[in-house]
Motif scaffolding. Sequence first.
Motif, short mmCIF file in Angstrom:
data_model
loop_
_atom_site.label_atom_id
_atom_site.label_comp_id
_atom_site.label_asym_id
_atom_site.label_seq_id
_atom_site.Cartn_x
_atom_site.Cartn_y
_atom_site.Cartn_z
N ALA A 33 -0.52 -94.72 -72.90
CA ALA A 33 -1.61 -94.37 -73.82
C ALA A 33 -2.19 -93.01 -73.48
O ALA A 33 -2.05 -92.51 -72.35
N LEU A 34 -2.86 -92.43 -74.48
CA LEU A 34 -3.64 -91.21 -74.31
C LEU A 34 -5.10 -91.61 -74.41
O LEU A 34 -5.51 -92.30 -75.34
N GLU A 35 -5.91 -91.15 -73.43
CA GLU A 35 -7.31 -91.54 -73.36
C GLU A 35 -8.21 -90.31 -73.26
O GLU A 35 -7.84 -89.32 -72.63
N ARG A 36 -9.38 -90.39 -73.85
CA ARG A 36 -10.43 -89.41 -73.60
C ARG A 36 -11.21 -89.87 -72.36
O ARG A 36 -11.58 -91.04 -72.26
N PHE A 37 -11.48 -88.94 -71.44
CA PHE A 37 -12.17 -89.29 -70.20
C PHE A 37 -13.30 -88.32 -69.97
O PHE A 37 -13.13 -87.10 -70.09
N ASP A 38 -14.47 -88.85 -69.65
CA ASP A 38 -15.64 -88.05 -69.29
C ASP A 38 -15.81 -88.10 -67.77
O ASP A 38 -16.23 -89.13 -67.24
N ARG A 93 -14.16 -94.00 -70.42
CA ARG A 93 -12.81 -93.84 -70.95
C ARG A 93 -12.74 -94.39 -72.37
O ARG A 93 -13.34 -95.42 -72.67
N GLU A 94 -11.99 -93.69 -73.22
CA GLU A 94 -11.83 -94.12 -74.61
C GLU A 94 -10.36 -94.01 -75.01
O GLU A 94 -9.77 -92.94 -74.91
N LEU A 148 -8.44 -85.04 -71.97
CA LEU A 148 -7.49 -86.03 -72.46
C LEU A 148 -6.55 -86.37 -71.31
O LEU A 148 -5.90 -85.48 -70.76
N VAL A 149 -6.49 -87.63 -70.94
CA VAL A 149 -5.62 -88.09 -69.87
C VAL A 149 -4.37 -88.72 -70.47
O VAL A 149 -4.46 -89.62 -71.32
N VAL A 150 -3.21 -88.22 -70.05
CA VAL A 150 -1.93 -88.75 -70.52
C VAL A 150 -1.48 -89.82 -69.53
O VAL A 150 -1.24 -89.54 -68.36
N GLY A 151 -1.38 -91.05 -70.02
CA GLY A 151 -1.05 -92.16 -69.15
C GLY A 151 0.30 -92.77 -69.44
O GLY A 151 1.04 -92.32 -70.32
#
Length: 292
Positions: A76-81, A87-88, A70-73
């Motif tokens: 927004a918060l995104e799921r990253f592979d 990115r989601e 989980l990337v905290v931006g």
Amino acid sequence: MSRHNAQQVLACGCELGEGPQWHAAAGRLYWCDILEGRLHWLVPASGETGHADFGHCISLAVPLAHGGVLVVGESALERFDPASGQREHLLDFEADDPVTRSNDGRVDRHGSLWLSSMGKAAEQGAGSLYRLHRGELVKLRGNLTIPNAICFSAGGEYAHFADTALGVVYRWALDGEGWPQGEPVAWADFSTRSGNPDGAVIDREGAMWLALWGAGKVLRLDGEANITDEIVLPTAQPSCPAFGGEHLDRLYVTTAREGMDADQRAREPTAGDLFIAELDVPGLAEPPLRLK
């Protein structure tokens, strides 16, 4: 007091290195360059490194219980592979406030994420502290300027956080589900010392390793906030420590060159790089983030 010297492990040259997180399952360390919007990673066993650019400020990438990070931006918060680069978008994060960006964060003993915001120009009182618990984002406290040093006691009885601008580290009692109880209390005051409290992490003996921005040190504080050890770095702005390695006996430290003039950058050519110190007391394994 014991003294350790930190060694450069990677010349990544971050403008504002932050948020180191050890991903035990992958044997990989993640950290961010907040201002450049870049996620870095390092696999110590092989020396493999990599990065991904997000196009906006990011401050943290924590391992998820079901894979990826989980990337905290900034908003927004995104799921990253990391393998595919996919990115989601998961949640907005102060998306309606152009003044703020994300800052510090850490997963608590319950697998929930505490994270903070601050003004992009460190505007007074613009920052807040949140908890992401099973997919729901709950605001815990506002009117902070530079919230940092988020970490948790071994048994989960307390959370710590700092307001770097005030120079104070607070302790906050938690209930059995990890929610704050009552008001936080001042635990360690650095307002009259050199350096300001930044990121922090707890070791296996319950002591805090605290980065002192501006002082070029990471200090170890026992349960009574007495200084017992220090790590000395060759650059003035350490930002956050994190335990890593197979036995969690390596303390990785991110640093920054933000705000340095040309002369200081010339004097401190390793500013913004990643450092490491090997310690006798290991850290605590941190659980992955649970979204459900």
